[in-house]
Design a protein around this motif. Structure first.
Motif, mmCIF file in Angstrom:
data_model
loop_
_atom_site.group_PDB
_atom_site.id
_atom_site.type_symbol
_atom_site.label_atom_id
_atom_site.label_comp_id
_atom_site.label_asym_id
_atom_site.label_seq_id
_atom_site.Cartn_x
_atom_site.Cartn_y
_atom_site.Cartn_z
ATOM 1 N N LEU A 55 48.126 45.884 36.588
ATOM 2 C CA LEU A 55 47.669 46.232 37.936
ATOM 3 C C LEU A 55 46.469 47.164 37.805
ATOM 4 C CD1 LEU A 55 48.183 46.139 41.036
ATOM 5 C CD2 LEU A 55 49.540 48.222 40.730
ATOM 6 N N ILE A 56 45.337 46.760 38.376
ATOM 7 C CA ILE A 56 44.122 47.570 38.268
ATOM 8 C C ILE A 56 43.639 48.099 39.615
ATOM 9 C CG2 ILE A 56 43.383 46.524 36.114
ATOM 10 C CD1 ILE A 56 41.369 44.846 37.799
ATOM 11 N N GLY A 57 44.214 47.605 40.704
ATOM 12 C CA GLY A 57 43.827 48.092 42.018
ATOM 13 C C GLY A 57 44.765 47.577 43.086
ATOM 14 N N PHE A 58 44.852 48.332 44.176
ATOM 15 C CA PHE A 58 45.660 47.871 45.299
ATOM 16 C C PHE A 58 45.201 48.532 46.591
ATOM 17 C CE2 PHE A 58 47.841 51.789 44.428
ATOM 18 C CZ PHE A 58 48.417 52.171 45.625
ATOM 19 N N GLN A 91 32.939 48.695 39.630
ATOM 20 C CA GLN A 91 32.751 47.255 39.411
ATOM 21 C C GLN A 91 32.917 46.435 40.689
ATOM 22 O OE1 GLN A 91 35.145 45.843 36.097
ATOM 23 N NE2 GLN A 91 34.964 47.801 35.051
ATOM 24 N N GLY A 92 32.971 47.109 41.836
ATOM 25 C CA GLY A 92 33.092 46.397 43.109
ATOM 26 C C GLY A 92 34.507 45.992 43.478
ATOM 27 N N LEU A 93 35.495 46.520 42.776
ATOM 28 C CA LEU A 93 36.869 46.108 43.055
ATOM 29 C C LEU A 93 37.400 46.683 44.363
ATOM 30 C CD1 LEU A 93 38.326 46.263 39.441
ATOM 31 C CD2 LEU A 93 37.493 44.268 40.693
ATOM 32 N N ALA A 94 37.051 47.910 44.706
ATOM 33 C CA ALA A 94 37.465 48.469 45.998
ATOM 34 C C ALA A 94 36.830 47.657 47.125
ATOM 35 C CB ALA A 94 37.070 49.939 46.097
ATOM 36 N N ASN A 95 35.603 47.221 46.916
ATOM 37 C CA ASN A 95 34.922 46.360 47.876
ATOM 38 C C ASN A 95 35.696 45.040 48.040
ATOM 39 O OD1 ASN A 95 32.483 46.045 49.522
ATOM 40 N ND2 ASN A 95 32.018 44.376 48.110
ATOM 41 N N LEU A 139 44.163 53.154 48.910
ATOM 42 C CA LEU A 139 43.195 52.257 48.291
ATOM 43 C C LEU A 139 42.866 52.899 46.958
ATOM 44 C CD1 LEU A 139 41.204 49.859 48.244
ATOM 45 C CD2 LEU A 139 39.560 51.331 49.390
ATOM 46 N N ALA A 140 43.219 52.224 45.875
ATOM 47 C CA ALA A 140 43.040 52.831 44.558
ATOM 48 C C ALA A 140 42.667 51.769 43.527
ATOM 49 C CB ALA A 140 44.311 53.551 44.123
ATOM 50 N N VAL A 141 41.757 52.163 42.624
ATOM 51 C CA VAL A 141 41.340 51.318 41.501
ATOM 52 C C VAL A 141 41.409 52.178 40.246
ATOM 53 C CG1 VAL A 141 39.421 50.030 40.475
ATOM 54 C CG2 VAL A 141 39.845 49.888 42.945
ATOM 55 N N LYS A 142 42.030 51.641 39.194
ATOM 56 C CA LYS A 142 42.134 52.377 37.928
ATOM 57 C C LYS A 142 40.766 52.878 37.494
ATOM 58 C CE LYS A 142 45.261 51.625 34.494
ATOM 59 N NZ LYS A 142 45.963 50.922 33.435
ATOM 60 N N LYS A 143 40.732 54.081 36.932
ATOM 61 C CA LYS A 143 39.465 54.714 36.551
ATOM 62 C C LYS A 143 38.596 53.825 35.674
ATOM 63 C CE LYS A 143 40.363 59.605 37.062
ATOM 64 N NZ LYS A 143 40.398 60.911 36.418
ATOM 65 N N TYR A 161 50.754 45.013 51.159
ATOM 66 C CA TYR A 161 50.044 45.420 49.947
ATOM 67 C C TYR A 161 49.212 44.249 49.446
ATOM 68 C CZ TYR A 161 52.490 49.857 49.260
ATOM 69 O OH TYR A 161 52.957 51.144 49.384
ATOM 70 N N PHE A 162 48.017 44.568 48.977
ATOM 71 C CA PHE A 162 47.129 43.602 48.336
ATOM 72 C C PHE A 162 46.852 44.134 46.932
ATOM 73 C CE2 PHE A 162 46.420 43.551 52.868
ATOM 74 C CZ PHE A 162 46.416 42.201 53.177
ATOM 75 N N TYR A 163 46.911 43.264 45.927
ATOM 76 C CA TYR A 163 46.819 43.690 44.532
ATOM 77 C C TYR A 163 45.696 42.991 43.788
ATOM 78 C CZ TYR A 163 51.655 45.001 45.610
ATOM 79 O OH TYR A 163 52.782 45.528 46.185
ATOM 80 N N LEU A 164 45.140 43.690 42.800
ATOM 81 C CA LEU A 164 44.204 43.106 41.846
ATOM 82 C C LEU A 164 44.766 43.351 40.455
ATOM 83 C CD1 LEU A 164 40.724 44.296 43.191
ATOM 84 C CD2 LEU A 164 41.752 42.022 43.414
ATOM 85 N N TYR A 165 44.733 42.304 39.634
ATOM 86 C CA TYR A 165 45.242 42.384 38.262
ATOM 87 C C TYR A 165 44.167 41.981 37.269
ATOM 88 C CZ TYR A 165 50.074 42.871 39.815
ATOM 89 O OH TYR A 165 51.234 43.336 40.369
#
Length: 137
Positions: free
Chosen positions: A45-48, A72-76, A63-67, A36-40
């Motif tokens: 938690l705003i994406g993983f 904002q390029g976070l999935a990228n 692959l998910a990013v909070k609505k 798992y890779f996470y973005l905060y």
């Protein structure tokens, strides 16, 4: 909040009803063959991105990013974690999800098949996409 609960909260935000329940998420996190890779944003938690290693091939399982953070390029950014991975990668994506398909194509994924009625709520076909491993290119 436990990691599985954070993931469930994020998936519920993205999909309305999470495609995975808490028990499935907890079991997946415990697997030796998952990453798992996470973005905060601060402590939220705003994406993983979730991967499963299947005998040397990697499947992107989530692959998910909070609505509120989409667009904002976070999935990228999450896909960037895979840029140098040598393994063959594959995933399923809803036929109707043009944004996701474009993102995956940007990272070298190509359609290789279709799975009828793969998704539920609503029922929809999946496009199977793959990116050949770096050692095979």
């Amino acid at each position: 909040m436990k990691k599985a609960e954070e993931i469930l909260t994020l998936l519920s935000d993205v999909y309305g009803v999470s495609p995975w329940n808490l028990e499935q998420i907890e079991a997946d996190l415990k697997q030796a063959n998952t990453e798992y890779f996470y973005l905060y944003d601060d402590q939220t938690l705003i994406g993983f991105l979730a991967l499963q290693d299947l005998a040397g091939e990697l499947e992107i399982t989530q692959l998910a990013v909070k609505k509120a953070y989409q667009g904002q390029g976070l999935a990228n950014r999450l896909m960037g974690f895979l840029a140098d991975r040598p393994e063959r990668l594959f995933l399923e994506v809803r036929v109707s999800n043009q944004v996701a398909k474009a993102l995956y194509e940007k990272y070298g994924f190509q359609p290789v098949g279709q799975r009828k009625n793969y998704y539920q709520n609503p029922v929809e076909d999946a496009i199977l996409m793959a990116r050949e491993g770096k050692e095979n290119v």
